[in-house]
Design an enzyme around this catalytic site. Structure first.
Site, short mmCIF file in Angstrom:
data_model
loop_
_atom_site.label_atom_id
_atom_site.label_comp_id
_atom_site.label_asym_id
_atom_site.label_seq_id
_atom_site.Cartn_x
_atom_site.Cartn_y
_atom_site.Cartn_z
N ASP A 1 0.91 -1.10 0.04
CA ASP A 1 -0.10 -0.03 0.05
C ASP A 1 0.74 1.21 0.13
O ASP A 1 1.76 1.30 0.77
CB ASP A 1 -0.94 0.05 1.29
CG ASP A 1 -1.84 1.05 1.07
OD1 ASP A 1 -1.70 2.03 0.82
OD2 ASP A 1 -2.92 0.79 1.77
N ALA A 28 -1.96 4.26 -8.87
CA ALA A 28 -1.97 5.47 -8.85
C ALA A 28 -3.37 5.86 -8.20
O ALA A 28 -4.16 5.02 -8.38
CB ALA A 28 -1.57 6.15 -10.14
N THR A 69 1.56 10.91 -16.67
CA THR A 69 0.58 11.22 -17.52
C THR A 69 0.85 12.38 -18.40
O THR A 69 1.50 13.41 -17.98
CB THR A 69 -0.73 11.39 -16.74
OG1 THR A 69 -1.77 11.81 -17.53
CG2 THR A 69 -0.45 12.25 -15.38
N ASP A 70 0.06 12.32 -19.45
CA ASP A 70 0.13 13.50 -20.51
C ASP A 70 -0.76 14.66 -19.58
O ASP A 70 -0.61 15.93 -19.93
CB ASP A 70 -0.63 13.29 -21.49
CG ASP A 70 -2.27 12.83 -21.51
OD1 ASP A 70 -2.40 11.87 -20.40
OD2 ASP A 70 -3.04 13.32 -22.30
N TYR A 106 -5.20 16.05 -10.20
CA TYR A 106 -4.94 15.10 -10.53
C TYR A 106 -3.60 15.04 -11.28
O TYR A 106 -2.53 14.74 -10.86
CB TYR A 106 -5.81 14.11 -11.42
CG TYR A 106 -5.04 12.91 -12.04
CD1 TYR A 106 -4.73 11.55 -11.24
CD2 TYR A 106 -4.96 12.98 -13.34
CE1 TYR A 106 -4.13 10.74 -12.22
CE2 TYR A 106 -4.07 11.90 -14.25
CZ TYR A 106 -3.83 10.60 -13.40
OH TYR A 106 -3.31 9.84 -13.95
N LYS A 112 0.53 14.16 -10.02
CA LYS A 112 1.07 13.22 -10.69
C LYS A 112 2.63 14.07 -10.82
O LYS A 112 3.65 13.44 -10.88
CB LYS A 112 0.54 12.75 -11.96
CG LYS A 112 -0.72 11.76 -11.72
CD LYS A 112 -0.03 10.43 -11.27
CE LYS A 112 0.63 9.75 -12.30
NZ LYS A 112 0.87 8.39 -11.73
N1 LIG Z 1 -5.76 5.09 -17.31
C1 LIG Z 1 -5.06 6.03 -18.17
O1 LIG Z 1 -5.79 6.62 -19.10
C2 LIG Z 1 -3.86 6.62 -17.73
C3 LIG Z 1 -3.44 7.92 -18.44
C4 LIG Z 1 -2.14 8.60 -18.26
C5 LIG Z 1 -1.43 7.95 -17.10
N2 LIG Z 1 -1.81 7.12 -16.38
C6 LIG Z 1 -1.02 6.39 -15.55
O2 LIG Z 1 -0.52 5.19 -15.73
C7 LIG Z 1 -0.55 4.29 -14.36
C8 LIG Z 1 -1.64 3.04 -14.38
O3 LIG Z 1 -2.70 3.58 -14.78
P1 LIG Z 1 -4.18 2.61 -14.84
O4 LIG Z 1 -5.17 3.53 -15.48
O5 LIG Z 1 -3.73 1.22 -15.85
O6 LIG Z 1 -4.35 2.14 -13.33
P2 LIG Z 1 -5.62 1.19 -12.65
O7 LIG Z 1 -5.98 0.14 -13.43
O8 LIG Z 1 -6.60 2.05 -12.37
O9 LIG Z 1 -4.65 0.75 -11.42
C9 LIG Z 1 -4.27 1.78 -10.70
C10 LIG Z 1 -4.34 0.97 -9.26
O10 LIG Z 1 -3.53 1.73 -8.24
C11 LIG Z 1 -4.16 1.26 -6.94
N3 LIG Z 1 -4.03 2.32 -5.84
C12 LIG Z 1 -4.68 3.42 -5.81
N4 LIG Z 1 -4.05 3.98 -4.46
C13 LIG Z 1 -3.11 3.12 -3.80
C14 LIG Z 1 -2.18 3.03 -2.93
N5 LIG Z 1 -2.34 4.17 -2.13
N6 LIG Z 1 -1.56 1.82 -2.44
C15 LIG Z 1 -1.48 0.97 -3.46
N7 LIG Z 1 -2.37 0.80 -4.54
C16 LIG Z 1 -3.03 1.98 -5.00
C17 LIG Z 1 -5.60 1.27 -7.25
O11 LIG Z 1 -6.23 0.15 -6.23
P3 LIG Z 1 -7.89 0.58 -5.83
O12 LIG Z 1 -8.80 0.38 -7.16
O13 LIG Z 1 -8.19 -0.04 -4.72
O14 LIG Z 1 -8.05 2.29 -5.85
C18 LIG Z 1 -5.70 0.45 -8.72
O15 LIG Z 1 -5.68 -0.93 -8.37
C19 LIG Z 1 -1.02 5.27 -13.38
O16 LIG Z 1 0.34 5.84 -13.00
C20 LIG Z 1 -1.63 6.05 -13.93
O17 LIG Z 1 -1.55 7.65 -13.33
C21 LIG Z 1 -3.01 6.22 -16.77
#
Ligand SMILES: NC(=O)c1ccc[n+]([C@@H]2O[C@H](COP(=O)([O-])OP(=O)(O)OC[C@H]3O[C@@H](n4cnc5c(N)ncnc54)[C@H](OP(=O)(O)O)[C@@H]3O)[C@@H](O)[C@H]2O)c1
Length: 270
Positions: free
Chosen positions: A15, A39, A80-81, A105, A109
């Protein structure tokens, strides 16, 4: 793609809010590389749940960076962008361009990536955008392609911000790119996004078309969501190209392959 070389940990094992537990858990495993995909990425909730956003996106990752230097492993982190958009410029951004987030957000980041780059010079920070692919480990969470397809099946219109321009990115392209950078010993900040750009509306329409359903997309002039969406956040993979690596696939090709994987339909043209 990593197979038995990697162990996947969820929030129960690590965590980002539990700094001491993080330290002992990682010390026990003695990893070579830690890839942090966690995240607080609820863009709208981040406006009001600021402390949680800071923990997941800044203080937790900053602590990981300290541990990386003390314990001697390499940290890979995703940003992120959404660190861009606030300066109103409409040209693809290079890693050297100054960030300007428009929502909390993006700000949280940005704090995280800055802390990592300052603390752990050997870390790899990859900015991705509009990410889809794979399967989320979080119960009930799906990626945006799956969400659009589910909304279409339910007869709902997909609502997006009019004119929001970005480069959609497939997890299937990001993973091998990160592994190539790690193999080459690269460190620092990299943009790793699908080639080309589109509006959020064009992306949603492409998903629905590829899935074979009706294209029902509403582009909102005034987006009512709590967090402001940046207008233009296209990233150019400049540092990746400077290493002489081949361009990442065009977003249209990667999206077609992913929707084909989800639906079992052959990508059009094949
Ligand atoms: N998705 C997009 O479009 C996007 C765009 C740009 C960048 N990103 C970046 O890419 C990465 C992956 O994104 P994703 O969308 O694939 O993520 P995701 O599938 O939503 O997974 C994020 C995970 O982080 C967990 N989390 C949140 N707070 C936490 C904590 N304090 N300790 C441990 N785990 C925690 C969440 O758990 P819970 O569900 O329990 O909260 C979730 O399982 C991130 O760094 C994100 O910022 C994503």
């Amino acid at each position: 793609m990593l197979g038995r070389r990697a162990v996947g940990w969820g929030r129960e094992q690590l965590d980002l809010a539990a700094l001491a537990a993080m330290e002992s858990a990682l010390a026990a495993v003695q990893p070579a590389v830690v890839i942090n995909t966690a995240a607080f990425n609820y863009v709208d909730l981040a406006e009001t749940r600021r402390q949680e956003a800071l923990t997941g996106n800044f203080t937790g990752p900053a602590h990981l960076a300290r541990l990386a230097t003390v314990q001697g492993w390499t940290l890979v982190h995703f940003s992120t962008d959404y660190v861009y958009g606030g300066d109103g410029l409409e040209r693809p951004r290079l890693e050297s361009d100054p960030p300007a987030p428009v929502n909390f957000y993006g700000y949280s980041k940005l704090l995280g990536e800055e802390a990592i780059l300052r603390t752990a010079p050997g870390a790899l920070v990859a900015r991705v955008a509009h990410l889809y692919g794979g399967a989320s480990q979080s119960s009930g969470r799906v990626n945006l392609v799956q969400r659009f397809m589910a909304q279409a099946r339910a007869g709902e219109a997909i609502r997006v911000t009019r004119g929001q321009t970005l480069n959609p990115t497939s997890v299937q392209d990001v993973v091998p790119a990160v592994l190539a950078l790690l193999d080459g010993g690269a460190a620092g900040l990299f943009h790793l996004t699908g080639e080309g750009e589109c509006t959020a509306g064009e992306f949603a329409a492409a998903v629905l078309r590829l899935a074979g359903g009706p294209v029902n997309v509403t582009e909102l002039e005034r987006d009512p969501r709590p967090a402001l969406r940046p207008r233009y956040t296209v990233l150019e993979n400049r540092r990746w190209a400077e290493l002489g690596l081949p361009p990442l696939p065009a977003w249209q090709a990667s999206l077609a392959a992913y929707v084909a994987q989800l639906t079992g339909r052959k990508p059009s043209g094949s």
